[in-house]
Design a protein around this motif. Structure first.
Motif, mmCIF file in Angstrom:
data_model
loop_
_atom_site.group_PDB
_atom_site.id
_atom_site.type_symbol
_atom_site.label_atom_id
_atom_site.label_comp_id
_atom_site.label_asym_id
_atom_site.label_seq_id
_atom_site.Cartn_x
_atom_site.Cartn_y
_atom_site.Cartn_z
ATOM 1 N N SER A 81 0.809 -1.230 0.000
ATOM 2 C CA SER A 81 0.000 0.000 0.000
ATOM 3 C C SER A 81 0.838 1.273 0.000
ATOM 4 O O SER A 81 0.672 2.147 0.869
ATOM 5 N N PRO A 82 1.761 1.420 -0.964
ATOM 6 C CA PRO A 82 2.522 2.676 -1.035
ATOM 7 C C PRO A 82 1.572 3.862 -1.225
ATOM 8 O O PRO A 82 0.612 3.781 -1.999
ATOM 9 N N GLU A 83 1.835 4.942 -0.530
ATOM 10 C CA GLU A 83 0.884 6.042 -0.453
ATOM 11 C C GLU A 83 0.569 6.636 -1.827
ATOM 12 O O GLU A 83 -0.594 6.908 -2.144
ATOM 13 N N SER A 84 1.588 6.829 -2.644
ATOM 14 C CA SER A 84 1.347 7.467 -3.942
ATOM 15 C C SER A 84 0.448 6.599 -4.833
ATOM 16 O O SER A 84 -0.414 7.123 -5.554
ATOM 17 N N LYS A 86 -1.716 4.294 -3.695
ATOM 18 C CA LYS A 86 -3.038 4.265 -3.059
ATOM 19 C C LYS A 86 -3.843 5.506 -3.440
ATOM 20 O O LYS A 86 -5.039 5.408 -3.757
ATOM 21 N N GLU A 129 4.014 -0.408 -10.634
ATOM 22 C CA GLU A 129 4.559 -0.416 -9.279
ATOM 23 C C GLU A 129 5.191 -1.767 -8.952
ATOM 24 O O GLU A 129 6.226 -1.823 -8.267
ATOM 25 N N GLN A 133 9.085 -1.979 -7.727
ATOM 26 C CA GLN A 133 9.517 -2.618 -6.482
ATOM 27 C C GLN A 133 10.525 -3.738 -6.734
ATOM 28 O O GLN A 133 11.120 -4.258 -5.792
#
Length: 449
Positions: A81-84, A86, A129, A133
Motif C-alpha cells: 500500500s505505497p501512499e502514492s 493508493k 509499481e 519494487q
C-alpha cells in the motif's frame, strides 16, 4: 535497440499480485522488452460492462463497485500500500463511482467506453509499481495520448499514421531508460473522449503500439502455451504448434481460435513484426512463433471452432439470370453494419453466416429493420444453434485429395454450407452446435493422429 519488444499481458496474467509477479519476471528477464501493455484484471471488464448498462439498480451498482475495489485493493495490499499508488488508485475508483452514477450513462456511448476503460487504467498503475519494487525503472503511461481513433465508440477504428506520430514523440524517447507500462484496449478520439477497440482489443492495441514504435517482436502472454492444433478442451490429443505463418494464424483467429484477437496480425503483417504467443504461468514451456513465412507448410495445421452462429438464407426466383440482386442484399447488410463470415450462392438464393454471441441481440445482431428490407424483395430464413468449424492449413483448395480425407472422416455428421476455394488456407462448414465438439474431436483424430 536491435530487438525492441512489446509485451502484452492478458487478464488472467495480471489477475492478482502473484500473477503480476510472474509477468514481472518475464519483463525483467528480457532487456529487449521496453513497452508493456496490460489488460484489466480477469473479470473486471465484465463488471464494468454491467455497470455501463441500463436498468442496473443502485444496490447492484454498489455491489459491482465494491467487488472491483476489492480486486484492485488486494493487489495494492500485497504491494504494501505505497501512499502514492493508493492515492492514484483511490482517484480512479472515485472517478469510476462518479461516472457509474451519472444518470445519462445508459444513453451515452462515450461514457460507456470511459467506464470500461478503468480496468486497464488500474491494472497498468499497479503493474508499473510491481516492476518498480523489483528495481525496474518503469513508468505508467496513458495510452490515450497515443492510440488515436475515430469516434465509433465500442469498436473504434485506429488512425494508424497519427498513432505512429504520437508514439514516436511520446513513447520512443523514454525507451532507452524506462519500461513503459500502458493499457491495452483503449484509446481516444480527436475530441479527447475515451474509446475502446472492442472486446479482445488489447492484443490489437499492443500490435498497433509495436508497429508505431518499430518493434521487431510482439509478445502475447496469456494462460496457454501458444497456439494448439485445436482447443485442448475439445480433445486431449491437441498439441502445441511451434511455428505458424501469418496467413494461417489470421485464418485461425478469424474462425474462432481464441488465443489472438483477429485484428492483431494486421499491424504485425504491415510492419513485419514477429509475434510470439506463450503462457505467463510457464514461460519456460515455450510457445508459438507467428512469422511471415513458416518453414513447414503442412496441408493441415489446426482446427478452429466458433460457436453461436446464425445462418441467414435469402431466396428469390427473381434472382435467376438477374443482375444487381447480390448488390442489393449486401447493400442492406452494409447499411446496418452487419459483418458476414461465410457466403455461398446458388441460382436463386444466397446463404451467409453471422456471429450470434450470448450477449448479442437476436439473430446475430441482424435488426428487424434489415430483415424487413430484405423481405421486401426476397424470402428470408434464419437458423441458429449452429457452429462453424474451420480447418486451417495450406493448399486446401487443391482438390479431392484434401477434401476427400476430411469429408470421409465426417460422413456420419450433418454438415451445412461447406465453403472451400476462396482461400488456400481454410476449409469451413457449419454443423449443429450439439455435435460440434464431437466433429472437431473426430476430425482432429483423422487429420493429426
Amino acid at each position: 535497440m536491435n530487438n525492441l519488444t512489446v509485451a502484452k499481458f492478458g487478464g488472467t496474467s495480471v489477475a492478482n499480485f502473484e500473477s503480476m509477479s510472474l509477468c514481472a519476471n518475464i519483463v525483467i528477464g528480457d532487456e529487449n522488452i521496453r513497452v508493456v501493455a496490460v489488460s484489466a484484471q480477469s473479470g473486471v471488464t465484465n463488471k464494468l460492462v454491467r455497470l455501463s448498462q441500463a436498468g442496473v439498480e443502485q444496490v447492484e451498482r454498489d455491489q459491482l463497485l465494491n467487488e472491483i475495489r476489492d480486486i484492485e485493493y488486494s493487489i495494492l495490499t500485497d504491494l504494501g500500500s505505497p501512499e502514492s499508488i493508493k492515492v492514484a488508485l483511490d482517484n480512479l475508483l472515485n472517478e469510476l463511482k462518479e461516472t457509474a452514477n451519472k444518470p445519462e450513462l445508459a444513453q451515452s456511448m462515450p461514457l460507456k467506453d470511459h467506464i470500461v476503460s478503468f480496468g486497464e487504467q488500474m491494472s497498468s498503475l499497479l503493474f508499473a509499481e510491481v516492476l518498480r519494487q523489483r528495481q525496474c525503472h518503469a513508468i505508467n503511461f496513458d495510452i490515450r495520448q497515443v492510440l488515436k481513433t475515430d469516434s465509433h465508440f465500442g469498436k473504434a477504428e485506429p488512425q494508424v499514421e497519427l498513432i505512429r506520430t504520437q508514439a514516436q514523440n511520446l513513447i520512443t524517447p523514454d525507451l532507452e531508460k524506462s519500461v513503459v507500462v500502458t493499457q491495452g484496449f483503449i484509446g481516444s478520439d480527436n475530441q479527447g473522449n475515451t474509446t475502446t477497440l472492442g472486446r479482445g482489443g488489447s492484443d490489437y492495441s499492443a500490435a498497433l503500439i509495436a508497429e508505431a514504435v518499430d518493434a521487431q517482436v510482439l509478445q502475447i502472454w496469456t494462460d496457454v502455451t501458444g497456439i494448439y492444433t485445436t482447443d485442448p478442451r475439445l480433445t486431449d490429443a491437441a498439441r502445441p504448434i511451434a511455428e505458424i505463418s501469418f496467413d494461417e494464424a489470421a485464418e485461425a483467429a478469424t474462425f474462432g481460435a481464441k488465443i489472438l484477437h483477429p485484428a492483431t496480425l494486421i499491424p504485425a503483417i504491415r510492419a513485419g513484426t514477429k509475434v510470439f504467443v506463450g503462457s505467463s504461468k510457464a514461460p519456460e514451456a515455450g510457445g508459438t512463433w507467428i512469422v511471415n513465412k513458416s518453414e513447414s507448410r503442412p496441408s493441415y495445421r489446426a482446427i478452429a471452432l466458433r460457436k453461436d452462429q446464425v445462418l441467414v438464407t435469402v431466396k428469390s426466383p427473381k434472382m435467376l439470370h438477374a443482375t444487381g440482386f447480390l448488390a442489393k442484399v449486401f447493400g442492406i447488410l452494409a447499411d446496418h453494419k452487419i459483418s458476414i463470415d461465410l457466403i455461398t450462392t446458388s441460382e436463386i438464393s444466397v446463404a451467409l453466416t453471422l456471429d450470434n454471441p450470448p450477449n448479442a441481440t437476436k439473430f446475430g445482431g441482424l435488426p428487424q429493420e434489415a430483415i424487413d428490407e430484405l423481405q421486401a424483395f426476397c424470402e428470408v430464413t434464419i437458423e441458429d444453434n449452429l457452429s462453424l468449424v474451420a480447418v486451417i492449413g495450406n493448399h486446401l483448395e487443391s482438390g479431392s485429395a484434401v477434401g476427400g480425407k476430411l469429408f470421409n472422416a465426417l460422413e456420419k455428421f450433418n454438415l451445412r454450407m461447406i465453403c472451400q476455394g476462396a482461400s488456400p488456407h481454410n476449409l469451413c462448414f457449419l454443423t449443429p452446435t450439439d455435435k460440434a465438439n464431437d466433429v472437431v474431436a473426430q476430425l482432429h483424430s483423422e487429420l493429426f493422429d
